[in-house]
Design a protein around this motif. Structure first.
Motif, PDB file in Angstrom:
ATOM      1  N   ARG A   4      -3.851   0.077  -8.239  1.00  0.00           N
ATOM      2  CA  ARG A   4      -4.062   1.204  -7.333  1.00  0.00           C
ATOM      3  C   ARG A   4      -5.264   2.038  -7.773  1.00  0.00           C
ATOM      4  O   ARG A   4      -6.003   2.573  -6.944  1.00  0.00           O
ATOM      5  N   PHE A  35       0.842  -1.199   0.000  1.00  0.00           N
ATOM      6  CA  PHE A  35       0.000   0.000   0.000  1.00  0.00           C
ATOM      7  C   PHE A  35       0.879   1.252   0.000  1.00  0.00           C
ATOM      8  O   PHE A  35       0.877   2.035   0.963  1.00  0.00           O
ATOM      9  N   LEU A  40      -7.965  -0.370   7.320  1.00  0.00           N
ATOM     10  CA  LEU A  40      -7.637  -0.200   5.912  1.00  0.00           C
ATOM     11  C   LEU A  40      -8.804  -0.692   5.063  1.00  0.00           C
ATOM     12  O   LEU A  40      -9.285  -1.819   5.235  1.00  0.00           O
ATOM     13  N   ARG A  50      -5.666  -6.399  -3.196  1.00  0.00           N
ATOM     14  CA  ARG A  50      -4.444  -5.653  -2.901  1.00  0.00           C
ATOM     15  C   ARG A  50      -3.577  -6.321  -1.842  1.00  0.00           C
ATOM     16  O   ARG A  50      -2.418  -5.920  -1.655  1.00  0.00           O
ATOM     17  N   VAL A  61      -7.263   2.632  -1.902  1.00  0.00           N
ATOM     18  CA  VAL A  61      -7.335   2.347  -0.472  1.00  0.00           C
ATOM     19  C   VAL A  61      -7.242   3.627   0.353  1.00  0.00           C
ATOM     20  O   VAL A  61      -6.701   4.641  -0.088  1.00  0.00           O
TER      21      VAL A  61
END
Length: 525
Positions: A299, A254, A271, A288, A304
Motif C-alpha cells: 500500500r 484496495f 483507479l 496491486r 492508489v
C-alpha cells in the motif's frame, strides 16, 4: 445433465450470435427450476466447487487410463474436459445425473469423497455429458456463450429490457428464483434496495476518421483517458463495494479506497497509482491487482487513488437520465462538499477545434495517458455502448517486428489449432528473448498458415507448448512497453496483438531488444 450437455454442444458448434441467443432463450424457457438457474450460473461463472479442481480430475483419470496415453491425448486435443471424456471407459449403462443434483452433491460431499462421486457420474454418462460435467465442475465452459448473451436471451424470450435485468443482476443469487419469478410475471421485479449493487457502465466507441469528419465538436466535452482500470464506487446505507468495469468485486485489493467511501453515492472513475499528484505507469497498478490480502508495504509503495469521471446516484437520486453537463455539475458540487480522501475529479480539457485535441493526443504517451475521451454534453448515462454519445480517441499503437518462439493450442473452437503465440526479439548476442504473448489480431486464413507451419517446424515440446524454429516474423502492436522482472527480456508489452504476418521479412531483420527498450515511455511514431 443431458439437456445442459446438449445446450453446450450446440452452442459450441453454432457460429452466429443471434443463433446462440435463440438456443439460450429456448433452454431458459423450457427447462425447469432450478436447472435453468444453475445453467445460467454456470455461464455467469458463479459456481465454485473447491474440492473438484482440475488437479483432482487429472489424478482421477490416471486411475482409469494410462497416464502417458492421457498426457499425449490431452496434448493433442488441447481441452481437459474433452480429453477426459474421450479417454474415460465407455459407460455400460447410461444414467447421467441431473444438473441440480450435481451442484447439490458437490456442495455437500466431503472433499475426500468427491473423486469417487465424479467417477460414478462419468461411468454413467456419454461423451458429451462428460464434457459438460467436467466443464461445469471446473468452471471453464468456453462454448462461445457469454453472460451478456444469456441476459439478451432472457430479455428476448420473456419480453423485458436487457437493461432491466442488468440493473438487478448483482443483487441476485444462483439459482435465481426471484429472477425467473419476475420474468414469468409471478412477482414484481426484484428491488435491490440499499444493497450496494453494480450498475452497468456506459462505454465509448473508438472514433474513426469518418466519425470525426462529421462531428459537431462544440457539442462535446473532452477529458483525458487515463491508463488505469475503470471502476465503480458504490456506497449505500446497505454497504459499500468497489467494482471493476466487468462487475468483479475488487474491494479486498484496495481497502484504502473502501475506507475512503464514507458517503452515499455511486461514482464512475479510474483507479490509478498516484504519487505526489503524478500518475504512475500501469505496471505499478498491476502490483496491486488480484490480491486478496494487501500488505502495508504494498500500500505504501503503490498508493492508489480514484480519478472520478461521472456520478450515477447522489444518495437515492438516480442521475443517469440527466445530460452529462448536469451530472458533471452535480459531481463537482458533491465533491466540493464531501472532499473524499484518495479521490479527485478528472479535469475537462478546453478546446475549440479538432486540431487542438489532435495536438494534445499526440503528446499523450509522454504523459502516461491512453488518449482522449469525447462525451456529448447532452448524453444521458446509458448502459452498454450506445453510438454517438461517447467516443474514445486513443493514441496510436506502438509496434515491433517480433519472431515467433512458442505456440500453444487455444480453447473452444480453436482447441485444435495452435493459436496462442509467444514472440521475442533479438539480443546483442544474437539470442531470442520472449517479450510477450498474443492470441488475437490475425485472420482465420492466417491462423491456418501459422498452425501448419508450427506443426512442421517444431523443435521441442514442453507439455502443451511447442517451441518452433525461428522462421516467422509477426508485426505486434501494443499500447505501451514497461519494465518487467518476470520476463527474460526485462520488458512486458501492454495489450499486445498481432497486426499482420511478415512473411516477406527475414527473421534476422526482426527488431532488437535495444529497440524495444527505447519504447519504454516513448511517444507514438
Amino acid at each position: 445433465m443431458k439437456p445442459f450437455a446438449d445446450l453446450l454442444e450446440r452452442l459450441l458448434y453454432t457460429q452466429g450470435r443471434n443463433a446462440k441467443i435463440a438456443l439460450l432463450a429456448d433452454y431458459f424457457a423450457t427447462r425447469p427450476d432450478p436447472e435453468r438457474g444453475y445453467a445460467l450460473a454456470a455461464i455467469a461463472g458463479k459456481l465454485d466447487f473447491p474440492g473438484a479442481k482440475p488437479a483432482v480430475l487429472r489424478a482421477l483419470v490416471a486411475t482409469r487410463a494410462d497416464p502417458e496415453l492421457f498426457a499425449l491425448s490431452y496434448d493433442y486435443v488441447g481441452d481437459l474436459a474433452e480429453a477426459i471424456a474421450l479417454i474415460w471407459p465407455k459407460a455400460e449403462v447410461e444414467s447421467p445425473p441431473e444438473l441440480p443434483s450435481v451442484v447439490d452433491q458437490l456442495r455437500r460431499t466431503p472433499r475426500e469423497a468427491i473423486p469417487a462421486l465424479i467417477a460414478t457420474w462419468l461411468d454413467a454418462s456419454d461423451v458429451s455429458t462428460r464434457i459438460a460435467l467436467i466443464k461445469l465442475i471446473t468452471g471453464g465452459l468456453r462454448v462461445g456463450a457469454s453472460l451478456r448473451l444469456a441476459k439478451l436471451a432472457l430479455a428476448q424470450r420473456f419480453g423485458v429490457e436487457v437493461d432491466a435485468i442488468e440493473e438487478i443482476w448483482h443483487g441476485l443469487l444462483p439459482p435465481y428464483p426471484t429472477l425467473f419469478d419476475w420474468l414469468e410475471r409471478r412477482t414484481a421485479r426484484p428491488d435491490p434496495g440499499t444493497t450496494p449493487v453494480f450498475r452497468p457502465p456506459m462505454l465509448a466507441h473508438p472514433i474513426e476518421d469518418t466519425d470525426r469528419a462529421g462531428l459537431d465538436w462544440s457539442a462535446y466535452r473532452a477529458e483525458w483517458k487515463w491508463d488505469g482500470i475503470r471502476v465503480q464506487l458504490v456506497a449505500t446505507p446497505g454497504g459499500k463495494r468497489l467494482y471493476s468495469r466487468g462487475a468483479d468485486d475488487i474491494s479486498a485489493s484496495f481497502p484504502e479506497i473502501l475506507a475512503a467511501m464514507e458517503f452515499n453515492a455511486v461514482l464512475d472513475g479510474e483507479l490509478l497509482v498516484i504519487r505526489d499528484g503524478v500518475v504512475a505507469p500501469f505496471a505499478d497498478l498491476q502490483q496491486r491487482l488480484n490480491r486478496k490480502i494487501v500488505s502495508a508495504k504494498a500500500r505504501a509503495e503503490y498508493p492508489v487513488a480514484v480519478r472520478l469521471y461521472d456520478m450515477l446516484f447522489d444518495g437515492a437520486a438516480d442521475l443517469r437520465g440527466l445530460p452529462f453537463d448536469q451530472r458533471r455539475a452535480r459531481l463537482e458540487a458533491w465533491f466540493a462538499a464531501t472532499t473524499p480522501a484518495r479521490m479527485d475529479i478528472s479535469p475537462q480539457i478546453d478546446f475549440e477545434t479538432e486540431a487542438d485535441l489532435a495536438g494534445l493526443r499526440a503528446s499523450a504517451r509522454d504523459d502516461g495517458i491512453e488518449g482522449l475521451m469525447l462525451k456529448a454534453a447532452a448524453s444521458p448515462y446509458l448502459a452498454g455502448r450506445p453510438k454517438g454519445y461517447w467516443w474514445k480517441w486513443k493514441r496510436d499503437p506502438l509496434s515491433l517486428d517480433c519472431v515467433l518462439m512458442y505456440a500453444q493450442r487455444g480453447h473452444g473452437r480453436r482447441s485444435s489449432f495452435y493459436s496462442d503465440y509467444t514472440f521475442g526479439v533479438w539480443t546483442e548476442e544474437g539470442r531470442l528473448v520472449p517479450i510477450g504473448k498474443a492470441y488475437s489480431g490475425y485472420t482465420d486464413a492466417e491462423l491456418l498458415v501459422l498452425d501448419k507451419w508450427i506443426r512442421s517446424h517444431t523443435t521441442a515440446t514442453y507439455g502443451p507448448v511447442r517451441e518452433v524454429e525461428p522462421g516467422i516474423v509477426l508485426e505486434i502492436g501494443f499500447d505501451a512497453a514497461q519494465r518487467s522482472s518476470r520476463h527474460k527480456s526485462g520488458i512486458a508489452l501492454r495489450f499486445p496483438r498481432i497486426l499482420r504476418l511478415r512473411l516477406d521479412k527475414p527473421v534476422a531483420e526482426a527488431d532488437r531488444l535495444e529497440t524495444a527498450t527505447r519504447l519504454i515511455g516513448a511517444a507514438a511514431v
